[in-house]
Motif scaffolding. Sequence first.
Motif, short mmCIF file in Angstrom:
data_model
loop_
_atom_site.label_atom_id
_atom_site.label_comp_id
_atom_site.label_asym_id
_atom_site.label_seq_id
_atom_site.Cartn_x
_atom_site.Cartn_y
_atom_site.Cartn_z
N ILE A 121 27.32 47.11 39.37
CA ILE A 121 28.51 47.44 40.16
C ILE A 121 28.21 48.87 40.85
CG2 ILE A 121 29.51 48.25 38.11
CD1 ILE A 121 31.15 46.22 40.85
N SER A 122 28.76 49.03 42.05
CA SER A 122 28.58 50.41 42.32
C SER A 122 29.98 51.25 42.48
CB SER A 122 27.76 50.31 43.68
OG SER A 122 28.67 49.45 44.64
N SER A 123 31.12 50.56 42.66
CA SER A 123 32.39 51.35 42.68
C SER A 123 33.56 50.17 42.25
CB SER A 123 32.55 51.77 44.30
OG SER A 123 33.51 52.49 44.39
N LEU A 124 34.67 51.03 42.01
CA LEU A 124 35.77 50.22 41.83
C LEU A 124 36.81 50.89 42.55
CD1 LEU A 124 35.33 49.11 38.04
CD2 LEU A 124 35.26 47.41 39.95
N SER A 125 37.75 50.36 43.04
CA SER A 125 39.15 51.01 43.37
C SER A 125 40.21 50.95 42.35
CB SER A 125 39.67 49.95 44.53
OG SER A 125 40.49 48.78 44.06
N LEU A 126 41.11 51.83 42.27
CA LEU A 126 41.94 51.92 41.44
C LEU A 126 42.90 50.67 40.99
CD1 LEU A 126 43.50 55.56 42.69
CD2 LEU A 126 42.26 55.01 40.12
N LYS A 127 43.29 50.10 42.06
CA LYS A 127 43.67 48.68 41.80
C LYS A 127 42.93 47.78 41.23
CE LYS A 127 46.79 45.37 42.68
NZ LYS A 127 48.02 45.67 42.07
N GLN A 128 41.56 47.87 41.28
CA GLN A 128 40.71 46.80 40.64
C GLN A 128 40.68 47.06 39.34
OE1 GLN A 128 37.30 47.48 43.10
NE2 GLN A 128 37.53 45.49 44.32
N VAL A 136 34.73 41.61 41.77
CA VAL A 136 34.89 43.05 42.36
C VAL A 136 33.46 43.44 42.80
CG1 VAL A 136 36.64 43.79 40.71
CG2 VAL A 136 34.53 43.94 40.03
N GLY A 137 32.68 42.46 43.35
CA GLY A 137 31.52 42.77 43.89
C GLY A 137 30.26 42.80 43.05
N GLY A 138 30.35 42.28 41.61
CA GLY A 138 29.45 42.45 40.86
C GLY A 138 28.66 40.87 40.62
N SER A 139 27.94 40.83 39.59
CA SER A 139 27.55 39.55 39.00
C SER A 139 28.63 38.38 38.60
CB SER A 139 26.44 39.71 37.90
OG SER A 139 25.44 40.68 38.18
N ASN A 140 27.91 37.29 38.72
CA ASN A 140 29.20 36.25 38.20
C ASN A 140 28.80 36.17 36.50
OD1 ASN A 140 30.76 34.29 37.80
ND2 ASN A 140 29.25 32.67 38.64
N GLY A 164 36.41 39.69 53.29
CA GLY A 164 36.60 38.84 52.27
C GLY A 164 36.00 39.46 51.06
N GLY A 165 36.34 40.70 50.69
CA GLY A 165 36.21 40.99 49.26
C GLY A 165 36.95 40.59 48.39
N THR A 166 37.60 41.59 47.32
CA THR A 166 38.10 41.47 46.42
C THR A 166 39.66 40.67 46.71
OG1 THR A 166 39.06 43.62 46.35
CG2 THR A 166 37.10 43.20 44.92
N SER A 167 40.03 41.05 47.72
CA SER A 167 41.48 40.47 48.29
C SER A 167 41.14 39.26 49.38
CB SER A 167 42.47 41.46 48.93
OG SER A 167 43.55 40.79 49.16
N LYS A 168 41.76 38.11 49.02
CA LYS A 168 41.19 36.93 49.63
C LYS A 168 42.10 36.57 50.87
CE LYS A 168 37.56 37.17 47.18
NZ LYS A 168 37.91 38.12 46.08
N ASP A 202 33.54 35.38 46.96
CA ASP A 202 34.40 34.70 46.21
C ASP A 202 34.01 33.75 44.99
OD1 ASP A 202 36.71 34.91 47.57
OD2 ASP A 202 35.89 34.07 49.31
N THR A 203 34.69 33.54 44.18
CA THR A 203 34.52 32.65 43.14
C THR A 203 35.80 31.45 43.06
OG1 THR A 203 35.58 33.75 41.34
CG2 THR A 203 33.18 34.21 41.75
N LEU A 204 35.55 30.31 42.46
CA LEU A 204 36.82 29.25 42.70
C LEU A 204 37.91 29.97 41.73
CD1 LEU A 204 36.69 26.75 43.81
CD2 LEU A 204 36.47 25.59 41.53
N SER A 205 37.53 30.73 40.66
CA SER A 205 38.66 31.59 39.79
C SER A 205 39.33 32.35 40.54
CB SER A 205 37.96 32.06 38.32
OG SER A 205 38.82 32.91 37.80
N SER A 206 38.51 33.30 41.38
CA SER A 206 39.14 34.31 42.17
C SER A 206 40.13 33.75 43.07
CB SER A 206 38.24 35.25 42.63
OG SER A 206 37.55 34.58 43.81
N ILE A 207 39.72 32.63 43.87
CA ILE A 207 40.51 32.34 45.02
C ILE A 207 41.78 31.45 44.31
CG2 ILE A 207 40.64 30.30 46.68
CD1 ILE A 207 37.56 30.69 46.98
N ALA A 208 41.57 30.87 43.13
CA ALA A 208 43.03 30.20 42.40
C ALA A 208 43.97 31.33 42.14
CB ALA A 208 42.25 29.53 41.13
N LYS A 209 43.35 32.39 41.60
CA LYS A 209 44.27 33.50 41.25
C LYS A 209 45.00 34.27 42.37
CE LYS A 209 42.00 35.44 36.98
NZ LYS A 209 41.27 36.46 36.64
#
Length: 415
Positions: free
Chosen positions: A130-137, A152-156, A356-360, A377-384
């Motif tokens: 991971i290289s950066s996070l936003s405050l919202k993340q 948040v752009g990292g590994s699964n 198409g990053g953290t907010s889908k 994207d992951t199936l979990s993030s799309i579901a959320k």
Amino acid sequence: MSVRLTRLLSFTLIGACLTTSAFAAKTPTHSTTHKAASSSKECALIWRGDVATAQGVVTQVALAWQKAGHGCIGLQPFNTASGLDAVAMGSADLAGSARASDASAEDANLTFTPVAWDALVLITQASNPISSLSLKQVHDIYYGKITNWSEVGGSNAPIDLYAVASPGDGVEYSLRELLFGRGDQSVAAPRLYVNTHQLEAGVNLNPNGLGVATLADISSNPNIKAIPINGVAPNATSIGNGSYVLFTPLYLVSNPRSPKAAKVSEFIAFLQTDSAKAAMRLHAVLPYQDGAALVEADSARRSKILAETGETAHPINRAPPAPAEASTTSRVAATTAVSNSMASGQAMDHRSDQAGGTSKSSGSSKDGATYTVAKGDTLSSIAKTHSVEVSQLREWNNLKGDNIKLGQTLRVSSN
């Protein structure tokens, strides 16, 4: 025992974990800070408190104090709650805290004096990509809305969030106050530690771990990295100009009714000397007087952070005015840097949304019935994002597992 320590852990555990150290002539390193050099009973003052303030301020300043001929200071680094209780009960003369008074009855009779500026840093193992996070993340991770690094752009891999058990821990309290508008906000951290050093040890062993510490406290650990926030890395420069927005005061806490109150005041005044300031800068902390412009920028900073995280502030004590005035130019520079950093972070989030990053939501059709899979994207993030269950997505799209492909169109509603 006070309510603070009762909520943390038993007296037996505290007694087993608490180590006492005083200073010898040799400068201690991060690894030797907690080793006993002599009995603290031989020292003129006893300090107890959080390990962040010990590492960032008191360790080196106490050496400078002793070198100036004032005698030794016995160090008992453990956590915020133990330090505040010890000063209130008279078993220590000074406490260290990475938060101001929480306006509780327990803090009411103590004096919190800001002495330095440090950075609250989100830490993970150095191997984590991971290289950066936003405050919202960061806010959503602590709330339990984001649970996988891929969101948040990292590994699964799952995000293993760590926290300090004490509800009044200075580092935890200050971060939650900034992110949620209240320091006592509950968070989704199932792994709890007695202090930040124990938390850092846990993160050190787990590439999926995440927690909060201070920059000064991790500066000598190459196995842990501080994650940039809104693209800004924490360092002495970004703390000083306010561009790293998670800056925080470090406090020395005293009891005005203590029989050693005069000696304590003498030590606190010593922190404004050139030798004490030089000692603090060894760990990338900024002497409080040198960051007066950060006080000017504080209100605007807090408002912008809460606007980004979608929270509302709750009334609480803030850092008192800086003892030294900053020039108009430095005030404007710090305020502008904070504003620009927040704007940069929001722009980064917007670009991430478009890519198409953290907010889908950008990949959804006009009627919201379908969604095109984007990078990360992951199936979990799309579901959320679409407020549905993963099982529903599988059913609506005839999926046997959680594997999805870039560019794949998915039904995200039953319509």
